[in-house]
Design a protein around this motif. Structure first.
Motif, PDB file in Angstrom:
ATOM      1  N   ASP A   1       0.838  -1.145   0.042  1.00 38.14           N
ATOM      2  CA  ASP A   1      -0.051   0.019  -0.026  1.00 38.14           C
ATOM      3  C   ASP A   1       0.883   1.222   0.038  1.00 38.14           C
ATOM      4  OD1 ASP A   1      -2.297   1.452  -0.094  1.00 38.14           O
ATOM      5  OD2 ASP A   1      -2.930   0.837   2.121  1.00 38.14           O
ATOM      6  N   PHE A   2       0.127   2.347  -0.506  1.00 40.94           N
ATOM      7  CA  PHE A   2       1.125   3.516  -0.622  1.00 40.94           C
ATOM      8  C   PHE A   2       0.799   4.352   0.602  1.00 40.94           C
ATOM      9  CE2 PHE A   2       0.939   2.324  -4.855  1.00 40.94           C
ATOM     10  CZ  PHE A   2       2.359   2.426  -5.205  1.00 40.94           C
ATOM     11  N   LEU A   3       1.819   5.236   1.309  1.00 37.89           N
ATOM     12  CA  LEU A   3       1.517   6.135   2.779  1.00 37.89           C
ATOM     13  C   LEU A   3       0.982   7.377   2.154  1.00 37.89           C
ATOM     14  CD1 LEU A   3       4.284   7.639   2.733  1.00 37.89           C
ATOM     15  CD2 LEU A   3       4.907   5.714   3.910  1.00 37.89           C
ATOM     16  N   ASP A   4       0.562   7.934   2.978  1.00 38.23           N
ATOM     17  CA  ASP A   4      -0.065   9.517   2.607  1.00 38.23           C
ATOM     18  C   ASP A   4       1.215  10.512   2.836  1.00 38.23           C
ATOM     19  OD1 ASP A   4      -2.554   8.723   1.862  1.00 38.23           O
ATOM     20  OD2 ASP A   4      -3.394   8.979   3.718  1.00 38.23           O
ATOM     21  N   GLN A   5       1.968  10.297   3.931  1.00 43.86           N
ATOM     22  CA  GLN A   5       3.058  11.001   4.346  1.00 43.86           C
ATOM     23  C   GLN A   5       3.695  10.106   5.208  1.00 43.86           C
ATOM     24  OE1 GLN A   5       1.634  14.633   6.202  1.00 43.86           O
ATOM     25  NE2 GLN A   5       3.484  14.780   7.506  1.00 43.86           N
ATOM     26  N   GLY A   6       5.255  10.594   5.114  1.00 43.18           N
ATOM     27  CA  GLY A   6       6.263  10.064   5.848  1.00 43.18           C
ATOM     28  C   GLY A   6       7.200   9.368   5.022  1.00 43.18           C
ATOM     29  N   GLU A   7       8.192   8.463   5.566  1.00 48.84           N
ATOM     30  CA  GLU A   7       9.226   7.683   4.745  1.00 48.84           C
ATOM     31  C   GLU A   7       9.225   6.294   5.457  1.00 48.84           C
ATOM     32  OE1 GLU A   7      12.847   9.728   5.316  1.00 48.84           O
ATOM     33  OE2 GLU A   7      12.117  11.464   4.287  1.00 48.84           O
ATOM     34  N   ILE A   8       9.566   5.316   4.629  1.00 49.09           N
ATOM     35  CA  ILE A   8       9.863   3.788   5.109  1.00 49.09           C
ATOM     36  C   ILE A   8      11.252   3.606   4.456  1.00 49.09           C
ATOM     37  CG2 ILE A   8       9.288   1.483   5.206  1.00 49.09           C
ATOM     38  CD1 ILE A   8       6.175   2.401   5.294  1.00 49.09           C
ATOM     39  N   TRP A   9      12.071   3.091   5.323  1.00 52.00           N
ATOM     40  CA  TRP A   9      13.464   2.682   4.858  1.00 52.00           C
ATOM     41  C   TRP A   9      13.700   1.238   5.325  1.00 52.00           C
ATOM     42  CZ3 TRP A   9      17.123   5.965   2.290  1.00 52.00           C
ATOM     43  CH2 TRP A   9      16.508   7.493   2.314  1.00 52.00           C
ATOM     44  N   ILE A  10      14.172   0.544   4.178  1.00 54.35           N
ATOM     45  CA  ILE A  10      14.592  -0.874   4.425  1.00 54.35           C
ATOM     46  C   ILE A  10      16.011  -1.201   3.932  1.00 54.35           C
ATOM     47  CG2 ILE A  10      14.089  -3.346   4.118  1.00 54.35           C
ATOM     48  CD1 ILE A  10      11.163  -2.678   3.669  1.00 54.35           C
ATOM     49  N   GLU A  11      16.825  -1.270   4.836  1.00 51.55           N
ATOM     50  CA  GLU A  11      18.126  -1.341   4.523  1.00 51.55           C
ATOM     51  C   GLU A  11      18.762  -0.480   3.802  1.00 51.55           C
ATOM     52  OE1 GLU A  11      18.664  -5.620   2.856  1.00 51.55           O
ATOM     53  OE2 GLU A  11      18.690  -6.273   4.954  1.00 51.55           O
ATOM     54  N   GLY A  12      18.388   0.658   3.925  1.00 50.04           N
ATOM     55  CA  GLY A  12      18.799   1.843   3.284  1.00 50.04           C
ATOM     56  C   GLY A  12      18.249   2.326   2.274  1.00 50.04           C
ATOM     57  N   GLN A  13      17.279   1.776   1.771  1.00 47.85           N
ATOM     58  CA  GLN A  13      16.308   2.241   0.475  1.00 47.85           C
ATOM     59  C   GLN A  13      15.168   2.513   1.102  1.00 47.85           C
ATOM     60  OE1 GLN A  13      16.179  -0.696  -2.581  1.00 47.85           O
ATOM     61  NE2 GLN A  13      18.315  -1.070  -2.749  1.00 47.85           N
ATOM     62  N   GLU A  14      14.719   3.932   0.335  1.00 49.27           N
ATOM     63  CA  GLU A  14      13.514   4.199   0.728  1.00 49.27           C
ATOM     64  C   GLU A  14      12.268   3.801  -0.167  1.00 49.27           C
ATOM     65  OE1 GLU A  14      11.178   8.506   1.527  1.00 49.27           O
ATOM     66  OE2 GLU A  14      13.115   8.674   0.356  1.00 49.27           O
ATOM     67  N   ILE A  15      11.654   2.895   0.436  1.00 48.52           N
ATOM     68  CA  ILE A  15      10.559   1.826  -0.405  1.00 48.52           C
ATOM     69  C   ILE A  15       9.456   2.716  -0.334  1.00 48.52           C
ATOM     70  CG2 ILE A  15      11.789  -0.189   0.243  1.00 48.52           C
ATOM     71  CD1 ILE A  15       8.840  -0.413   2.017  1.00 48.52           C
ATOM     72  N   SER A  16       9.134   3.777   0.343  1.00 48.65           N
ATOM     73  CA  SER A  16       7.835   4.705   0.349  1.00 48.65           C
ATOM     74  C   SER A  16       8.052   5.341  -0.911  1.00 48.65           C
ATOM     75  CB  SER A  16       7.934   5.424   1.580  1.00 48.65           C
ATOM     76  OG  SER A  16       8.930   6.255   1.791  1.00 48.65           O
ATOM     77  N   ARG A  17       9.027   5.607  -1.628  1.00 47.77           N
ATOM     78  CA  ARG A  17       8.952   6.215  -2.929  1.00 47.77           C
ATOM     79  C   ARG A  17       9.097   5.381  -4.068  1.00 47.77           C
ATOM     80  NH1 ARG A  17       6.970   9.615  -0.139  1.00 47.77           N
ATOM     81  NH2 ARG A  17       8.288  10.983   1.263  1.00 47.77           N
ATOM     82  N   PHE A  18       9.093   4.216  -3.771  1.00 50.95           N
ATOM     83  CA  PHE A  18       8.886   3.353  -5.021  1.00 50.95           C
ATOM     84  C   PHE A  18       7.704   3.347  -5.995  1.00 50.95           C
ATOM     85  CE2 PHE A  18      12.350  -0.242  -3.154  1.00 50.95           C
ATOM     86  CZ  PHE A  18      13.042   0.592  -3.333  1.00 50.95           C
ATOM     87  N   SER A  19       7.851   3.084  -7.283  1.00 54.11           N
ATOM     88  CA  SER A  19       6.486   3.079  -7.934  1.00 54.11           C
ATOM     89  C   SER A  19       6.072   1.705  -7.573  1.00 54.11           C
ATOM     90  CB  SER A  19       7.046   3.307  -9.412  1.00 54.11           C
ATOM     91  OG  SER A  19       7.701   2.142  -9.900  1.00 54.11           O
ATOM     92  N   GLN A  20       5.015   1.625  -8.375  1.00 57.28           N
ATOM     93  CA  GLN A  20       4.294   0.114  -8.133  1.00 57.28           C
ATOM     94  C   GLN A  20       5.116  -0.838  -8.896  1.00 57.28           C
ATOM     95  OE1 GLN A  20       0.189   0.093  -9.075  1.00 57.28           O
ATOM     96  NE2 GLN A  20      -0.423  -1.815  -8.723  1.00 57.28           N
ATOM     97  N   ASP A  21       5.625  -0.650 -10.166  1.00 57.95           N
ATOM     98  CA  ASP A  21       6.439  -1.730 -10.509  1.00 57.95           C
ATOM     99  C   ASP A  21       7.453  -1.907 -10.007  1.00 57.95           C
ATOM    100  OD1 ASP A  21       4.585  -1.552 -12.891  1.00 57.95           O
ATOM    101  OD2 ASP A  21       5.904  -0.061 -14.031  1.00 57.95           O
ATOM    102  N   GLU A  22       8.230  -0.882  -9.190  1.00 60.33           N
ATOM    103  CA  GLU A  22       9.479  -1.164  -8.578  1.00 60.33           C
ATOM    104  C   GLU A  22       9.129  -2.032  -7.223  1.00 60.33           C
ATOM    105  OE1 GLU A  22      12.366   2.661  -8.792  1.00 60.33           O
ATOM    106  OE2 GLU A  22      10.321   3.013  -7.956  1.00 60.33           O
TER     107      GLU A  22
END
Length: 78
Positions: free
Chosen positions: A57-78
């Motif tokens: 799911d996509f968040l409305d605001q904020g950041e989620i980082w997993i092992e140094g990668q910000e997954i909250s900015r990934f596109s649906q394909d990524e």
């Protein structure tokens, strides 16, 4: 080393008097080798939080980082 960082994450559904604040400003981090549990009453946002961390799911605001990668900015394909 942090393997998961959740920074000021928000996810809301609906609007006006139908607004549901499923996740409302949650922040935490998990270091390598640490274990956590997500607990709370029914409807408190546990599944929504896990769906956000899992990239389902996509968040409305904020950041989620997993092992140094910000997954909250990934596109649906990524």
């Amino acid at each position: 080393m942090r393997i998961l960082e959740v920074k000021d994450v928000f996810k809301h559904y609906g609007s006006g008097e139908n607004l549901v604040r499923a996740v409302d400003g949650i922040s935490f981090s998990v270091g390598k080798g640490e274990f956590i549990a997500v607990v709370g009453t029914s409807g408190s946002g546990k599944t929504t939080l896990l769906n956000l961390i899992g990239g389902l799911d996509f968040l409305d605001q904020g950041e989620i980082w997993i092992e140094g990668q910000e997954i909250s900015r990934f596109s649906q394909d990524e």
